[in-house]
Structures are given as C-alpha cells and as structure tokens.
Design a protein around this motif. Structure first.
Motif, PDB file in Angstrom:
ATOM      1  N   ALA A 155       6.822   7.765  -1.671  1.00  0.00           N
ATOM      2  CA  ALA A 155       7.161   7.308  -0.410  1.00  0.00           C
ATOM      3  C   ALA A 155       8.332   7.902   0.236  1.00  0.00           C
ATOM      4  CB  ALA A 155       6.904   5.808  -0.180  1.00  0.00           C
ATOM      5  N   ARG A 156       9.417   7.841  -0.656  1.00  0.00           N
ATOM      6  CA  ARG A 156      10.731   8.362  -0.057  1.00  0.00           C
ATOM      7  C   ARG A 156      10.817   9.798   0.162  1.00  0.00           C
ATOM      8  NH1 ARG A 156      14.393   6.852  -4.538  1.00  0.00           N
ATOM      9  NH2 ARG A 156      13.290   4.928  -4.351  1.00  0.00           N
ATOM     10  N   ALA A 184       2.285  -2.712   0.854  1.00  0.00           N
ATOM     11  CA  ALA A 184       3.782  -2.665   1.105  1.00  0.00           C
ATOM     12  C   ALA A 184       4.171  -1.648   1.807  1.00  0.00           C
ATOM     13  CB  ALA A 184       4.248  -3.072  -0.382  1.00  0.00           C
ATOM     14  N   GLU A 185       4.836  -1.756   2.452  1.00  0.00           N
ATOM     15  CA  GLU A 185       5.587  -0.710   3.408  1.00  0.00           C
ATOM     16  C   GLU A 185       6.844  -0.221   2.719  1.00  0.00           C
ATOM     17  OE1 GLU A 185       5.454  -1.305   7.572  1.00  0.00           O
ATOM     18  OE2 GLU A 185       7.080   0.071   7.767  1.00  0.00           O
ATOM     19  N   VAL A 186       6.657   1.040   2.163  1.00  0.00           N
ATOM     20  CA  VAL A 186       8.092   1.596   1.464  1.00  0.00           C
ATOM     21  C   VAL A 186       8.456   2.830   2.448  1.00  0.00           C
ATOM     22  CG1 VAL A 186       8.905   2.537  -0.489  1.00  0.00           C
ATOM     23  CG2 VAL A 186       7.016   1.050  -0.760  1.00  0.00           C
ATOM     24  N   ARG A 190       2.543   3.211   3.353  1.00  0.00           N
ATOM     25  CA  ARG A 190       1.779   1.912   3.093  1.00  0.00           C
ATOM     26  C   ARG A 190       1.473   2.341   1.505  1.00  0.00           C
ATOM     27  NH1 ARG A 190       1.796  -2.889   5.916  1.00  0.00           N
ATOM     28  NH2 ARG A 190       2.065  -2.122   7.866  1.00  0.00           N
ATOM     29  N   VAL A 191       1.737   1.404   0.681  1.00  0.00           N
ATOM     30  CA  VAL A 191       1.529   1.704  -0.672  1.00  0.00           C
ATOM     31  C   VAL A 191       0.690   0.567  -1.153  1.00  0.00           C
ATOM     32  CG1 VAL A 191       2.295   2.015  -3.078  1.00  0.00           C
ATOM     33  CG2 VAL A 191       3.669   2.765  -1.056  1.00  0.00           C
ATOM     34  N   HIS A 192      -0.550   0.672  -1.957  1.00  0.00           N
ATOM     35  CA  HIS A 192      -1.395  -0.117  -2.288  1.00  0.00           C
ATOM     36  C   HIS A 192      -1.317  -0.257  -4.140  1.00  0.00           C
ATOM     37  CE1 HIS A 192      -2.843  -0.247   1.695  1.00  0.00           C
ATOM     38  NE2 HIS A 192      -2.733   1.121   1.727  1.00  0.00           N
ATOM     39  N   SER A 193      -1.150  -1.295  -4.383  1.00  0.00           N
ATOM     40  CA  SER A 193      -0.842  -1.327  -5.872  1.00  0.00           C
ATOM     41  C   SER A 193      -2.266  -2.105  -6.654  1.00  0.00           C
ATOM     42  CB  SER A 193       0.408  -2.217  -6.390  1.00  0.00           C
ATOM     43  OG  SER A 193       1.520  -1.278  -5.932  1.00  0.00           O
TER      44      SER A 193
END
Ligand code: NDP
Ligand SMILES: O=C(O)C1=N[C@H](C(=O)O)C[C@H](O)C1
Length: 252
Positions: A155-156, A184-186, A190-193
């Motif tokens: 994401a970074r 989650a917003e990183v 958006r990141v889905h785990s």
C-alpha cells in the motif's frame, strides 16, 4: 568447502516458531553459515552474544521485535528481520539506534519471497496507470496481525507512486457501510485481510480503470519460499551498514 572459521555465525530469535524452525534448518544446511544460537520465548538474548553470533535473524512478533533489535544493535550484532509490524515511525527509531553504531547492518524485509518482492515492484510500476487499486491479502489463521506487513508495504509503495503521478482519490460512492466491509485504509489504499485454514501467505493487488482490470497475484504455498531471501540477507547484512528496507537492493 568453507572453512568453519570463515562461516558466518548466526543466531535465530523465534527459533521454535513456524518461520524460526525453517530458518534454523536452512542455516544449518548452508555450508557457509553456522547456527550458533536458537533462542525463543523465555530464553536469554545473551545466549546469542555469548555464542559469538555475528548475525541474528528475528522471526518473533511485532510486540517484542523492537526490544530484540535494540539489544542486537547495542551489542554490535547485525540483524535480519522478517517480523512484521514496521511503521515508518518504527523504521525511524531503528535508524536512530544505528546512527550510534555505524558498523552495524539491519535488513528489514516485509517479505523474503522473491516472487513477493517482484509482485510489490510490479504493483508500484502499475500504480500510476489505474484509477482504482485494492489489496486482498490471505493468510493462515494463526497470524497475529492484520493487515499483513507485505500488504502494508505494498500500500505504501502504491501510494507513493500515485502521489508522484498526481493521481487523486479513488472513485468510491459507498455511503452506507458496515464497519470493515470496505477493508482497512492503509496510506489511502483499501486492504482486505482474509484468514483461513489451509492458507500460508497470498496476496492480490487489483487495479482498475475504464473497461479493464489488472490483477497481480503472489502465492507462498510453503515457508521454504522465504528461505533463499533470508539466506541472501544473512550473507549481505554485515556488508550493508545502516538500515536496508526490503530485499530489492539485494536481489539486484
Ligand atoms: N518477512 C517475511 O518474509 C515473513 C515474515 N513473517 C513474520 O514473522 C513473524 C513470525 O511468524 P511465525 O513464525 O509464523 O510466528 P510464530 O508464532 O510461529 O513464531 C514466533 C516465535 O517467536 C517466539 N517468541 C515470542 N516472543 C519472543 C521473544 N521475546 N524472544 C524470542 N522468541 C520469541 C514465539 O514464542 P510463543 O509462541 O511462545 O510466543 C514463537 O515461537 C510474524 O511477524 C510474521 O508476520 C512470517 C513469514 C514470512
Ligand atoms: O505471518 C505470516 O505468515 C507472514 N507474514 C508476513 C507479512 O505479514 O506480510 C510475510 C508473509 O506474508 C507471511
């Protein structure tokens, strides 16, 4: 054949864990490395310095890794870190410790899988061409942290590439949302785990723009996939004073 006196003396922290066990096996099997300390929860860190470890490998957990790192740097021992949970603030603290120990090297890699390193590079390269991007990471259910370190790093680098290309916010009309439904917003991504039995470590980066999507996917089916990267870092770290983040500089 490597003379035993020339072998790099390696200590492993988290030696009884899933990754630690695999690392001990890989170090033991490498002719040019000597496994001198296997340390886990409740053991004394001084076992590593007493055994003359020149490089310590840390696969513990995000709650204890900073104390371990600080101790190793103070002892003048170079460190290869696979443990997740490294924010920019944490990396800055490590840099400040290293500034007082100029000869010591630390490599912190969010993912030691060569395929995963390439996935992150490809994602960074693709980012500027797509309006939308979301990350779906999938891991075994014993993992303590979410999102994964790999997803956070991806994401970074995507956020950096989007900013450099002056891309604005992604299109998303969601107005009514159950907590967590959009992940989650990183760094604006958006990141889905997903956590499920049977998985090891997997990630998809899904890009979209008008009329097309691009999916970049990496799968680690076995922890053996991380070992070539770990050994590469162990061999390199003493020759790279200061902090190296990621394996990119090493695989080139
Ligand atoms: N960079 C990469 O390529 C990879 C990174 N990882 C990361 O590595 C870390 C470890 O993963 P995994 O091996 O699956 O986890 P495990 O829980 O299987 O292993 C961690 C081990 O560390 C031990 N431990 C806890 N505290 C200490 C301490 N203070 N000193 C020494 N040992 C300690 C644990 O003991 P106890 O169980 O008793 O707490 C356990 O045996 C995670 O952060 C994971 O995300 C994983 C795979 C690849
Ligand atoms: O806990 C794991 O298993 C893994 N952790 C790392 C992460 O958090 O990204 C690397 C890999 O995904 C496996």
């Amino acid at each position: 054949m490597t003379d035993e006196r020339d072998a790099i003396r390696v200590g492993v922290l988290g030696a009884r864990g899933r990754m630690g066990t695999e690392v001990c096996r890989a170090v033991d099997a490498a002719e040019d490395l000597e496994l001198v300390a296997m340390i886990d929860q409740g053991d004394w860190l001084f076992n590593a310095s007493d055994a003359g470890a020149e490089v310590v490998v840390d696969f513990t957990n995000p709650d204890v890794v900073m104390d371990n790192l600080h101790w190793c740097i103070d002892q003048g021992i170079s460190v290869v870190v696979g443990t997740s949970g490294f924010s920019e603030q944490r990396l800055e603290r490590v840099r400040s410790w290293l500034a007082r120990k100029p000869g010591v090297g630390v490599v912190i890699a969010p993912n030691f899988g060569i395929g995963a390193v390439l996935m992150m590079q490809f994602a960074a390269r693709a980012a500027r061409y797509f309006e939308s991007v979301e990350i779906i990471e999938q891991h075994h259910p014993k993992k303590l942290d979410a999102p994964s370190g790999t997803a956070a790093h991806t994401a970074r680098v995507i956020a950096e590439a989007r900013a450099a290309a002056n891309l604005g916010a992604m299109p998303d009309a969601t107005k009514d949302e159950r907590p967590g439904a959009r992940g989650a917003e990183v760094d604006g991504v958006r990141v889905h785990s997903v956590r499920a039995a049977g998985l090891v470590a997997h990630q998809e980066v899904l890009f979209g723009t008008t009329g097309e999507t691009l999916t970049i996917r990496h799968d680690s089916y076995d922890r053996a996939s991380f070992m070539p990267g770990v050994l590469l870092a162990v061999r390199a770290v003493r020759h790279r004073p200061g902090l190296t983040v990621g394996l990119d500089a090493l695989i080139d």
